[in-house]
Design a protein around this motif. Structure first.
Motif, short mmCIF file in Angstrom:
data_model
loop_
_atom_site.label_atom_id
_atom_site.label_comp_id
_atom_site.label_asym_id
_atom_site.label_seq_id
_atom_site.Cartn_x
_atom_site.Cartn_y
_atom_site.Cartn_z
N GLU A 29 0.85 -1.19 0.00
CA GLU A 29 0.00 0.00 0.00
C GLU A 29 0.88 1.24 0.00
O GLU A 29 1.91 1.27 0.69
CB GLU A 29 -0.92 0.00 1.22
N ARG A 31 0.64 5.79 -0.59
CA ARG A 31 -0.20 6.97 -0.73
C ARG A 31 -0.42 7.32 -2.20
O ARG A 31 0.52 7.33 -3.00
CB ARG A 31 0.46 8.15 -0.01
N ASN A 32 -1.67 7.58 -2.57
CA ASN A 32 -2.08 7.99 -3.91
C ASN A 32 -1.84 6.93 -4.98
O ASN A 32 -1.79 7.24 -6.18
CB ASN A 32 -1.38 9.29 -4.31
N LEU A 33 -1.68 5.68 -4.56
CA LEU A 33 -1.57 4.56 -5.50
C LEU A 33 -2.53 3.46 -5.06
O LEU A 33 -2.97 3.42 -3.91
CB LEU A 33 -0.13 4.03 -5.55
N ALA A 34 -2.85 2.57 -5.99
CA ALA A 34 -3.77 1.47 -5.69
C ALA A 34 -3.02 0.35 -4.98
O ALA A 34 -1.94 -0.06 -5.41
CB ALA A 34 -4.39 0.95 -6.98
N ARG A 35 -3.58 -0.14 -3.89
CA ARG A 35 -2.96 -1.26 -3.19
C ARG A 35 -3.04 -2.51 -4.07
O ARG A 35 -3.92 -2.64 -4.93
CB ARG A 35 -3.66 -1.50 -1.86
N LEU A 54 -1.98 3.72 -10.54
CA LEU A 54 -2.82 4.79 -9.99
C LEU A 54 -4.18 4.29 -9.55
O LEU A 54 -4.82 4.88 -8.68
CB LEU A 54 -3.00 5.89 -11.03
N THR A 57 -10.77 5.82 -10.23
CA THR A 57 -11.63 6.66 -9.39
C THR A 57 -13.07 6.24 -9.61
O THR A 57 -13.55 6.21 -10.74
CB THR A 57 -11.45 8.15 -9.73
N ARG A 103 -11.00 6.80 -4.31
CA ARG A 103 -9.80 7.02 -5.10
C ARG A 103 -8.89 5.79 -5.08
O ARG A 103 -8.89 5.02 -4.12
CB ARG A 103 -9.01 8.22 -4.56
N ASN A 104 -8.11 5.64 -6.14
CA ASN A 104 -7.06 4.62 -6.20
C ASN A 104 -7.57 3.22 -5.95
O ASN A 104 -6.97 2.42 -5.22
CB ASN A 104 -5.95 4.95 -5.21
N ASP A 136 -5.78 1.49 -15.18
CA ASP A 136 -5.27 2.52 -14.29
C ASP A 136 -5.50 3.91 -14.88
O ASP A 136 -5.35 4.12 -16.10
CB ASP A 136 -3.77 2.33 -14.06
N ARG A 139 -11.83 6.57 -14.88
CA ARG A 139 -12.86 6.94 -13.90
C ARG A 139 -14.11 6.12 -14.18
O ARG A 139 -14.43 5.83 -15.33
CB ARG A 139 -13.18 8.44 -14.00
#
Length: 280
Positions: A29, A31-35, A54, A57, A103-104, A136, A139
């Motif tokens: 995980e 920040r600001n990325l997809a786990r 990314l 959304t 998000r993400n 990635d 939306r």
């Protein structure tokens, strides 16, 4: 074995293990990325390159009677429940305009979006909506999620030998797909009730010492652990029958296609318990 590691400035990390060649399932995980989960990473001198994206959304809006509904908790759960793939669930509350935004969210995967029963109970219920996300950076606009009238499931837990129920017995009702459930306390007379239900499929479970669910329950799941079926209208007199003894775990290796088809039919049929005139 180290359960957690934090990357350095170059993104490098190290997890210590007791033995060589141990295969690890690693979840990353940032920040600001997809786990993302990376299964079967072999311990040893090889450096594994773990790429994150990314994500996607996901957005939408909750309305009731045509008006935005703020303060409702929306859930989003990964459909793949395999241990090496399942990424759990996410929750977010709608804003003053009834809007929500995740998000993400990991890309190219299937998910289900739903209103949590506990949060929606005072307003109604929101049915689950399945979706498949794209690449990635894209939306996904779910549009409007409508708060609908909620349903009620009530009934009575019965022991086949007519003995009184022990105190403190509870029943759990889980939605099929969404990561959402309710727990109800069973009264001394065996009565129970669940409210705030969307019209969906459910799994009903309980645990009473020295008893097990009877196969005489029409919606008896062949796993022996629950009753399964749909709630598409109020159910007011579900009779859940338990019998003395320890449940026998089924041998799934001996199941035929007919057995699995029977399980699927029960999941798609109305939730039913045991008839009041069953033969003991």
């Amino acid at each position: 074995m180290d359960a957690l590691a934090v990357t350095d400035a170059q993104g490098a990390f190290r997890l210590g293990v007791a033995e060589k060649e141990v295969a690890l399932h690693v979840q990353v995980e940032a920040r600001n990325l997809a786990r993302r989960k990376f299964p079967s990473l072999r311990a040893g001198p090889t450096e594994h390159k773990l790429q994150l994206g990314l994500g996607v959304t996901v957005m939408g809006k909750v309305v009731k009677d045509g008006k935005p509904l703020p303060g409702v908790v929306i859930g989003l759960a990964h459909q793949n429940r395999m241990a090496e793939k399942f990424l759990g669930d996410q929750k977010i509350r709608t804003d003053d305009l009834g809007q929500f935004l995740f998000r993400n969210v990991p890309a190219n995967e299937g998910y289900v979006v739903y209103g949590l029963m506990e949060s929606c109970r005072l307003h109604g219920a929101i049915k689950a909506q399945a979706m498949h996300l794209g690449a990635d950076g894209t939306r996904k606009d779910l549009g409007v999620l409508t708060m609908e009238a909620a349903l009620r499931l009530a009934g009575r837990l019965v022991l086949s030998d007519d003995r009184p129920l022990p105190t403190g017995i509870r029943m759990s009702l889980s939605r099929e797909g969404p990561w959402d459930s309710q727990v109800a306390q069973v009264a001394a007379d065996g009565s129970f009730a669940f409210t705030g239900l969307p019209a969906e499929g459910y799994s009903l479970r309980t645990k009473v010492p020295s008893y097990h669910l009877s196969s005489k329950n029409t919606s008896y799941d062949l796993t022996g652990l629950s009753l399964v079926g749909r709630v598409d209208k109020d159910i007011t007199a579900l009779r859940v029958l338990l019998e003395p003894g320890v449940p026998q775990r089924p041998d799934f290796s001996r199941f035929t296609s007919t057995d699995f088809q029977k399980m699927e039919r029960r999941r798609n049929h109305a939730l039913e318990g045991a008839p009041a005139t069953e033969t003991k």
